[in-house]
Design a protein around this motif. Sequence first.
Motif, PDB file in Angstrom:
ATOM      1  N   PHE A 399      39.895  -5.068  47.387  1.00 34.45           N
ATOM      2  CA  PHE A 399      39.950  -4.823  45.781  1.00 34.45           C
ATOM      3  C   PHE A 399      38.775  -4.409  45.189  1.00 34.45           C
ATOM      4  CE2 PHE A 399      42.338  -8.920  47.295  1.00 34.45           C
ATOM      5  CZ  PHE A 399      43.372  -8.733  46.459  1.00 34.45           C
ATOM      6  N   ASN A 400      37.674  -4.235  45.829  1.00 34.44           N
ATOM      7  CA  ASN A 400      36.593  -3.591  45.285  1.00 34.44           C
ATOM      8  C   ASN A 400      35.550  -3.116  46.666  1.00 34.44           C
ATOM      9  OD1 ASN A 400      34.533  -2.660  43.974  1.00 34.44           O
ATOM     10  ND2 ASN A 400      33.644  -4.494  43.037  1.00 34.44           N
ATOM     11  N   HIS A 401      35.744  -1.918  46.941  1.00 35.13           N
ATOM     12  CA  HIS A 401      34.836  -1.471  47.998  1.00 35.13           C
ATOM     13  C   HIS A 401      33.313  -1.550  47.412  1.00 35.13           C
ATOM     14  CE1 HIS A 401      38.426   0.158  49.771  1.00 35.13           C
ATOM     15  NE2 HIS A 401      38.567   0.826  48.810  1.00 35.13           N
ATOM     16  N   ASP A 402      32.953  -1.676  46.569  1.00 33.58           N
ATOM     17  CA  ASP A 402      31.502  -1.623  46.217  1.00 33.58           C
ATOM     18  C   ASP A 402      31.015  -3.034  45.777  1.00 33.58           C
ATOM     19  OD1 ASP A 402      31.375   0.977  46.187  1.00 33.58           O
ATOM     20  OD2 ASP A 402      32.152   1.243  44.160  1.00 33.58           O
ATOM     21  N   VAL A 403      31.854  -4.049  46.438  1.00 32.60           N
ATOM     22  CA  VAL A 403      31.282  -5.412  46.147  1.00 32.60           C
ATOM     23  C   VAL A 403      29.668  -5.583  47.021  1.00 32.60           C
ATOM     24  CG1 VAL A 403      32.437  -6.573  48.272  1.00 32.60           C
ATOM     25  CG2 VAL A 403      31.749  -7.956  46.225  1.00 32.60           C
ATOM     26  N   LYS A 404      29.014  -6.205  46.418  1.00 30.85           N
ATOM     27  CA  LYS A 404      27.668  -6.460  46.885  1.00 30.85           C
ATOM     28  C   LYS A 404      27.371  -8.055  47.259  1.00 30.85           C
ATOM     29  CE  LYS A 404      25.948  -2.485  43.959  1.00 30.85           C
ATOM     30  NZ  LYS A 404      27.401  -2.376  43.270  1.00 30.85           N
ATOM     31  N   GLY A 405      26.177  -7.885  48.260  1.00 27.39           N
ATOM     32  CA  GLY A 405      25.665  -9.504  48.303  1.00 27.39           C
ATOM     33  C   GLY A 405      26.155 -10.140  49.601  1.00 27.39           C
ATOM     34  N   TYR A 406      27.116  -9.488  50.052  1.00 27.18           N
ATOM     35  CA  TYR A 406      27.538 -10.298  51.489  1.00 27.18           C
ATOM     36  C   TYR A 406      26.489  -9.806  52.487  1.00 27.18           C
ATOM     37  CZ  TYR A 406      29.304  -5.603  52.273  1.00 27.18           C
ATOM     38  OH  TYR A 406      29.299  -4.056  52.254  1.00 27.18           O
ATOM     39  N   SER A 407      26.603 -10.806  53.432  1.00 26.13           N
ATOM     40  CA  SER A 407      25.658 -10.465  54.653  1.00 26.13           C
ATOM     41  C   SER A 407      25.938 -10.131  55.726  1.00 26.13           C
ATOM     42  CB  SER A 407      25.139 -12.230  55.217  1.00 26.13           C
ATOM     43  OG  SER A 407      25.897 -12.939  55.314  1.00 26.13           O
ATOM     44  N   LEU A 408      25.263  -9.431  56.440  1.00 21.51           N
ATOM     45  CA  LEU A 408      25.650  -8.764  57.835  1.00 21.51           C
ATOM     46  C   LEU A 408      24.874  -9.117  59.072  1.00 21.51           C
ATOM     47  CD1 LEU A 408      25.487  -5.064  56.264  1.00 21.51           C
ATOM     48  CD2 LEU A 408      27.643  -6.401  56.709  1.00 21.51           C
ATOM     49  N   GLY A 409      25.455  -8.768  60.367  1.00 27.82           N
ATOM     50  CA  GLY A 409      24.702  -9.122  61.597  1.00 27.82           C
ATOM     51  C   GLY A 409      24.243 -10.779  61.549  1.00 27.82           C
ATOM     52  N   VAL A 410      22.935 -10.622  62.266  1.00 24.99           N
ATOM     53  CA  VAL A 410      22.501 -11.950  62.939  1.00 24.99           C
ATOM     54  C   VAL A 410      20.986 -11.849  62.136  1.00 24.99           C
ATOM     55  CG1 VAL A 410      21.791 -13.103  64.889  1.00 24.99           C
ATOM     56  CG2 VAL A 410      23.880 -11.641  65.002  1.00 24.99           C
ATOM     57  N   GLY A 411      20.623 -13.397  61.797  1.00 27.31           N
ATOM     58  CA  GLY A 411      19.485 -13.350  61.445  1.00 27.31           C
ATOM     59  C   GLY A 411      19.203 -14.649  60.699  1.00 27.31           C
ATOM     60  N   ASN A 412      18.144 -14.827  60.033  1.00 32.28           N
ATOM     61  CA  ASN A 412      18.030 -16.195  59.190  1.00 32.28           C
ATOM     62  C   ASN A 412      17.979 -15.815  57.938  1.00 32.28           C
ATOM     63  OD1 ASN A 412      15.588 -15.231  58.630  1.00 32.28           O
ATOM     64  ND2 ASN A 412      14.261 -16.571  59.548  1.00 32.28           N
ATOM     65  N   GLN A 413      17.674 -16.637  56.864  1.00 30.76           N
ATOM     66  CA  GLN A 413      18.138 -16.316  55.354  1.00 30.76           C
ATOM     67  C   GLN A 413      17.061 -15.552  54.779  1.00 30.76           C
ATOM     68  OE1 GLN A 413      17.251 -19.285  56.799  1.00 30.76           O
ATOM     69  NE2 GLN A 413      15.190 -20.162  55.521  1.00 30.76           N
ATOM     70  N   ASP A 414      16.040 -15.094  55.416  1.00 34.08           N
ATOM     71  CA  ASP A 414      14.844 -14.235  55.138  1.00 34.08           C
ATOM     72  C   ASP A 414      15.056 -12.759  55.648  1.00 34.08           C
ATOM     73  OD1 ASP A 414      13.470 -16.423  53.785  1.00 34.08           O
ATOM     74  OD2 ASP A 414      12.552 -17.054  55.747  1.00 34.08           O
ATOM     75  N   ASN A 415      16.161 -12.604  56.379  1.00 32.95           N
ATOM     76  CA  ASN A 415      16.391 -11.375  56.963  1.00 32.95           C
ATOM     77  C   ASN A 415      16.953 -10.466  55.915  1.00 32.95           C
ATOM     78  OD1 ASN A 415      17.927  -9.327  58.320  1.00 32.95           O
ATOM     79  ND2 ASN A 415      17.477 -10.249  60.176  1.00 32.95           N
ATOM     80  N   PRO A 416      16.547  -9.285  55.787  1.00 35.88           N
ATOM     81  CA  PRO A 416      17.120  -8.657  54.401  1.00 35.88           C
ATOM     82  C   PRO A 416      18.617  -8.400  54.622  1.00 35.88           C
ATOM     83  CG  PRO A 416      15.270  -7.472  55.556  1.00 35.88           C
ATOM     84  CD  PRO A 416      15.595  -8.507  56.487  1.00 35.88           C
ATOM     85  N   GLN A 417      19.083  -8.454  55.750  1.00 37.06           N
ATOM     86  CA  GLN A 417      20.609  -8.290  56.043  1.00 37.06           C
ATOM     87  C   GLN A 417      21.395  -9.610  55.494  1.00 37.06           C
ATOM     88  OE1 GLN A 417      21.433  -6.908  59.973  1.00 37.06           O
ATOM     89  NE2 GLN A 417      22.153  -5.113  59.139  1.00 37.06           N
ATOM     90  N   ALA A 418      20.367 -10.633  55.479  1.00 38.91           N
ATOM     91  CA  ALA A 418      21.368 -11.763  55.060  1.00 38.91           C
ATOM     92  C   ALA A 418      21.450 -11.892  53.336  1.00 38.91           C
ATOM     93  CB  ALA A 418      20.271 -13.043  55.367  1.00 38.91           C
ATOM     94  N   PHE A 419      20.850 -11.111  52.849  1.00 33.17           N
ATOM     95  CA  PHE A 419      21.104 -10.813  51.356  1.00 33.17           C
ATOM     96  C   PHE A 419      21.201 -12.017  50.502  1.00 33.17           C
ATOM     97  CE2 PHE A 419      22.732  -7.139  48.397  1.00 33.17           C
ATOM     98  CZ  PHE A 419      21.956  -7.657  47.393  1.00 33.17           C
ATOM     99  N   LEU A 420      22.224 -12.085  50.173  1.00 33.30           N
ATOM    100  CA  LEU A 420      22.560 -13.191  49.015  1.00 33.30           C
ATOM    101  C   LEU A 420      23.319 -14.583  49.715  1.00 33.30           C
ATOM    102  CD1 LEU A 420      23.685 -11.410  45.664  1.00 33.30           C
ATOM    103  CD2 LEU A 420      21.504 -12.163  46.557  1.00 33.30           C
ATOM    104  N   ASN A 421      23.148 -14.454  50.990  1.00 35.80           N
ATOM    105  CA  ASN A 421      23.451 -15.616  52.089  1.00 35.80           C
ATOM    106  C   ASN A 421      22.211 -16.403  52.139  1.00 35.80           C
ATOM    107  OD1 ASN A 421      24.192 -17.348  53.960  1.00 35.80           O
ATOM    108  ND2 ASN A 421      25.334 -16.279  55.263  1.00 35.80           N
ATOM    109  N   GLN A 422      21.786 -17.403  51.353  1.00 32.85           N
ATOM    110  CA  GLN A 422      20.696 -18.144  51.273  1.00 32.85           C
ATOM    111  C   GLN A 422      20.898 -19.623  51.972  1.00 32.85           C
ATOM    112  OE1 GLN A 422      17.525 -17.231  50.644  1.00 32.85           O
ATOM    113  NE2 GLN A 422      18.900 -15.316  50.879  1.00 32.85           N
TER     114      GLN A 422
END
Length: 1090
Positions: A399-422
Motif C-alpha cells: 500500500f505504501n512502498h515508503d513505510v518506515k520503522g520495520y526491523s530487518l535481519g537478526v539482532g537485539n533491540q539496540d541493533n540499528p536494523q531493529a529500528f522501531l522494533n523495541q
Amino acid sequence: MGKMFQQLLLISLLGFTWATAGLPCTQVFPSQQPPLTADTVRPSDVAVLSYVGVQEQSTELSTVLSKLTELMTLFNPGLVTPISEDKRIPQFLQHGTLVDQANELSLYLESNKQGADENQDWKLVLLVVQLDRLCACEQQEQISSLLKQVVEEVDNAVQLLHSQLKKTIVSVALWDGGLNTFQTKMCPCTHTYTDGELKLQRAMLTHTLQELLDELMVKKHWYRDRDDFTVTLQATPLIRGLSSTGKPIGEFESSKRTDELMLQLWRNLLQPMVDQRIPDILTLQCPTEDRPFLRTEFNTPSNHHSIADHLIQTHTGTELPCEDRSPSSSIPNSVHELRPADIKVVGAVGDSLTAGNGIASSPSNILDVLRQYRGLSWCIGGDENLTTVTTLPNILKHFNHDVKGYSLGVGNQDNPQAFLNQAVPGAKSRDIPSQVRTLVTKMKNDVNIDFESDWKLITVFIGGNDLCSYCENSLLYSVENYVRFLKESLDYLQKEVPRALVNLVEPLYITPLREMHRDASLNCPTWLMNILCPCVVMPEPNSEALQIVETVNRGYQRLLHELIESGRYDTHSNFTVVIQPFLRDIALPRLPDGRPDRSYFSPDCFHLGQKAQTVLARSLWNNMLEPLGSKTSSQDFNSASELKCSTNEAPFIRTYENSDYMYSAPSPKPDPITNWGSDFSCNNLAPSDSQPTSVHKLRPSDIQVVAALGDSVTAGTGAKSSSIPNLNTEYKGVSWSIGGDQTLETVSTLPNILKKFNPDLQGFSEGEGQLQKGFNMAVAGAKTSELPAQVQALIKAMKENKEVNFESDWKLVTIFIGTTDLCNYCYDQNNLSPKYFSHNLMLTLDMLYEEVPRVLVNLVDLMQMDVFKTVKKDTLGCSLQQSFSCHCVINPANNAPEIEELKRINRNYQTEIKYLISGDRYDGKEDFAVVLQPFFHYSFIPQTGVGETDTSFFSVDCFHLSERTHAEMAIALWNNMLEPVGRKQDYNNFTHDRAKIHCPSEASPFIFTKGNSQPELPKTTVDPGIITTSAVSSTILPKCSTPLPVWVPVVVGLVSLLAGIIMCWLIMSVVQRKKSKKSAKAAQNKTTGF
C-alpha cells in the motif's frame, strides 16, 4: 575381623531399623554374586563413591553430593568415599580442570584403598559439568566455541578415568547453580541484559550443553568397549532455584531444595520407573524387583529422537488480493479516516514473540532460539517481501512502498536494523513503559520520520511471561498490576505521539500450549520449559494451580478490554487504541493423526516458528479490517486464512468511531476497603450431637473457650497505630488469634470466626489495654522463657471465671512465640539458644497437658525474621523505631556473618518446634492435642507492583504488624486448622480477599489433629518403587483386640537383632575364608611362576 564386625553391626542395625521403623526400600541387599558387567550393578554393590567437577565455590552442590553420599551409605554401610566425616569434599577434588580432578581421583583410589579392592569393587563416579563456568550472555559464536571446549574436556576426563579405573560407572550430570555473585564477576556481560533475557539465554545454554553431551555419549558408544566400564548421562540437569512445583526457591527453602536436587540426582542414577511423573512432595524412589540396577544405556536405553523432516519450514509467503491500495486524497486529520496506505511508520513493543526469537531456527538447533530474527517478526519485520515472508509491514508495503520503522535481519533491540522494533526477549508488562519511551525517542530522533505529521501504527503485545512467572509473585504479576503497566504505557503514547493508531493485541490464551509438553512423541524439551515457563507448564491437569493461571489469563484479557472500553484513549481525533482479540482463544495446529504439529514452533516447542508467525500476521491484518463488535476472537492454526481487503463502503482501518461502535458502560469500581473483615459462607454450623470426649472428634461449634499465649504480636501492639506516640498501645480486640471486637464482617480474627459457630464463645479479648483482655495472656516483649508464667496466669484466670466450666468446656489455646527471642539473640546466645527455646516450650505444653482438661493447642510455627530487613519506608518511625524494635535482626548488613548465624538459629527454632511435638509426648490423653500450624513457615512479605515491600501490612515502626496482617493471619490460622496434619499449607500469600475463609466439610467436620488426619487404607495396590513421605506417614496400624505386654516386642526385637548379627557373622565368615583361600592360592601361583 574388626572391620568385618563393624560392617556386620551396621548391617544388622540397619536391617533392624528397616524392619521396625518401616523404611520403605526393600531392594537394599547387594547381588548374590559380584556383578560381572556394569549393567547389573545394584546400589548396594557400589563400594566406592566419588566425584569429579566440584568447584570450591559450589557450596550448594557440595551439600547435594554429601546428602547423596549419606543415602548411598544406607545401601552399603561400608561405602568408601573421599568425603570426610564433617561432610566436606577434599580440596584435591575442588581445584583444576575436569581432567586434573579425574587424575587426582585415580591417584587417590590407587593410594588410599581404605579397605576397597581397586580391581574387584564397583565404583560410582559422578562427573559434574558446571554451567557456572560459562557466560550465557556471550555472543552465539563464542558460546558455541565454549560449549565445544567443555564437551572436549568431558571427553578427555572420561577417557582418563576409562584408562585408569576398572569396574566403574561414570554418571555425567549437568549442574546449573543459577546466576550468583561469582558468575556476575566472571561475566561482565550480564549487566547489559535484562533478567528475562538472561533467563532465556541460560535456559537455552543449559539445554544445548545437555544435547551436546548426549551426542558425545552416542558417538563414543558410552565408552563401552569392555563390560566393567560405562558412562551414563543424567536425563535432566540439576537446576538450582526452581522447586518441583515450579515456584522459585527462597533462601529459607534452600535445605528443602538441596533435598529435592539430591533425590533428582538419585532418581537419575536408578533405572527409571514406568511412571516418571514427579509428585509435588519429596519422593524417595526405590530400586524394584524388576528394575533393581543402576541405570546404564544398555539395561535401560534412552531415547535419542531425531526431528522429523516435516519440521523443515514450508512456504510462508502470502498473496494480497486487494485491488484498491491507494492512500487518502490528502493526509487525513482523523485516525478514524485512516487507510492502510496512509500508514508511514510502524513500531512495536513486546517480548520474544515480537523480537523474533527462534523464528527461523532449524529444528535441531535449540541454541539458535537465542537468535532474534526481527526481520521475520509477525507485526514489525520487513525482510524480503510478502511473497516469501508474511508480516504486517510487508503487507503495508503493498500500500505504501515508503513505510518506515520495520526491523530487518537478526539482532537485539539496540541493533540499528531493529529500528522501531523495541521488543525485548523475556519482557513482562512492567517492562513496556521503558520500551515505549525508547520507541518514542527513536521516532523523534530519526530524520526520515516527520514525527508531527506522519501517521504511525504501533503494535503492543505482552503478557505471556507475566503468566509464566505468576506463581513466583502473584502480587507483582497480578491482573491489576498487568493492566496498570499497560495503562501507563498507553497514557505515555497518547501524551507524546501525535497521529497514532495503537494495535493492542490481547494476550494469548496460553494454556493450550501445555499440550506440546504432554505428548512424549513430540520430543519437546519439557524440562527446559519448566525453567522458562514453570507456572504454566508444571501444574498438573485439573489442578488448582492450573485453574489459577487460567483465571489470571482471562483476567488480563478482561481488564485490558475494560481499560479500552472506558473511552480513555478516544479523547482526540489523532490518537486511538484498538484491541485486536484474535488470540483470545487458540486451537493448536494438528497433524493428520491428531497430534500437535511441531513444525509451527521453534525447537523449544514454545516460541513460534515462521509458519505460526505467518498465521499471526494474517490474523492481525484481518482483525484491523474487522469492525469493533465483530472482530474474530479466536485463532485456529489449522484453518487457512486469506488476507481481507477494505471495501468502498469501509475503506478505513477500523476504530470505534468508523465501526459505529458504542463502548460498553465501565464496570463499577470496587468499593474502597473500609475494614479488614471477611465474608462467611459456611453452612455446617451444628455442634456434635453430644459433647465430645475426644479432642479428635472436636467440631468448631464444640469450642467453648479461647485463649492465647505469646508476645507483642498476640498482644496486638501497634495494630491500629497511626503515629509513634500510640505505637505501644495494645489493640487486643483485633488480635489475630484471640481478638473479638465487633463481628467477622468488619474484623477478621479467629474468635470472630468461631463465634459464627458458637455465639456463646468465651475468652476473647476486646478493645485496648488490659481491662477486657479475656484469656489473652500475651505480653509485649515476652520471650519463650516467660511462657510458663503465662500458662499459670491462664489456668488461674480460667478457674476463677464463673462463665467457664474448667473441667468440661472445650478450650482452644493458641501459642505464638519466638520473635523477641530472635530479636535479642545477639545479646544472650546461651539463654536464647534453640535448645532453651524448645525446653521452655516443652515446659509450657507440659503444664497445659497435665493441668488443663479438654484442650486443643494451636502451636503456630515461627516466621522467618530476617525478611523484616526488606521493610523500608521513608518515615521517622521506620527509620528509628524499626532498629530499636529488633536490633539483632535489623542492624546487621544483609550478608554479614551475624545475620547468617541468625538465619540458622531461626531455622533451628522451627526445627525444634516440629521435633518437640512430632513424637508421642502429648498423645497419652484423649482430651488433649497439640497441632503445629505452619502457615508462617515460609514467610512471604507482600510487595507492591514496583517490587517494593507493601508497608500497609506493618505498623508505623515497620516492624509490628498492622490490623490488615492480623486479619490475614487469622484466616490463615483458621484454614490451617481445617487442613490435615502433614498436608497443611506452610506459606501465606497475604492477598486481600473477603471470601478466603474455608469451611468444614461433611466428610471432615472436625478440627484436624494428628489422630484424625490419617486417611483410610487405600484399596488399590501401591507401586513399591515410589515411596513418599506422606504415603509412609499415612499408614494406619491395625488396633489389636488383645494388647501385648510392653516387654514382648522389646525382647523380640533384641532376639531379632542378635539373630541377625549371628547370621551376618556366619555369612561374612564364609566370605572371609573364601577370600583367604583365594589369596593363598594366588600367592602360591605367583611363587610357582617365579
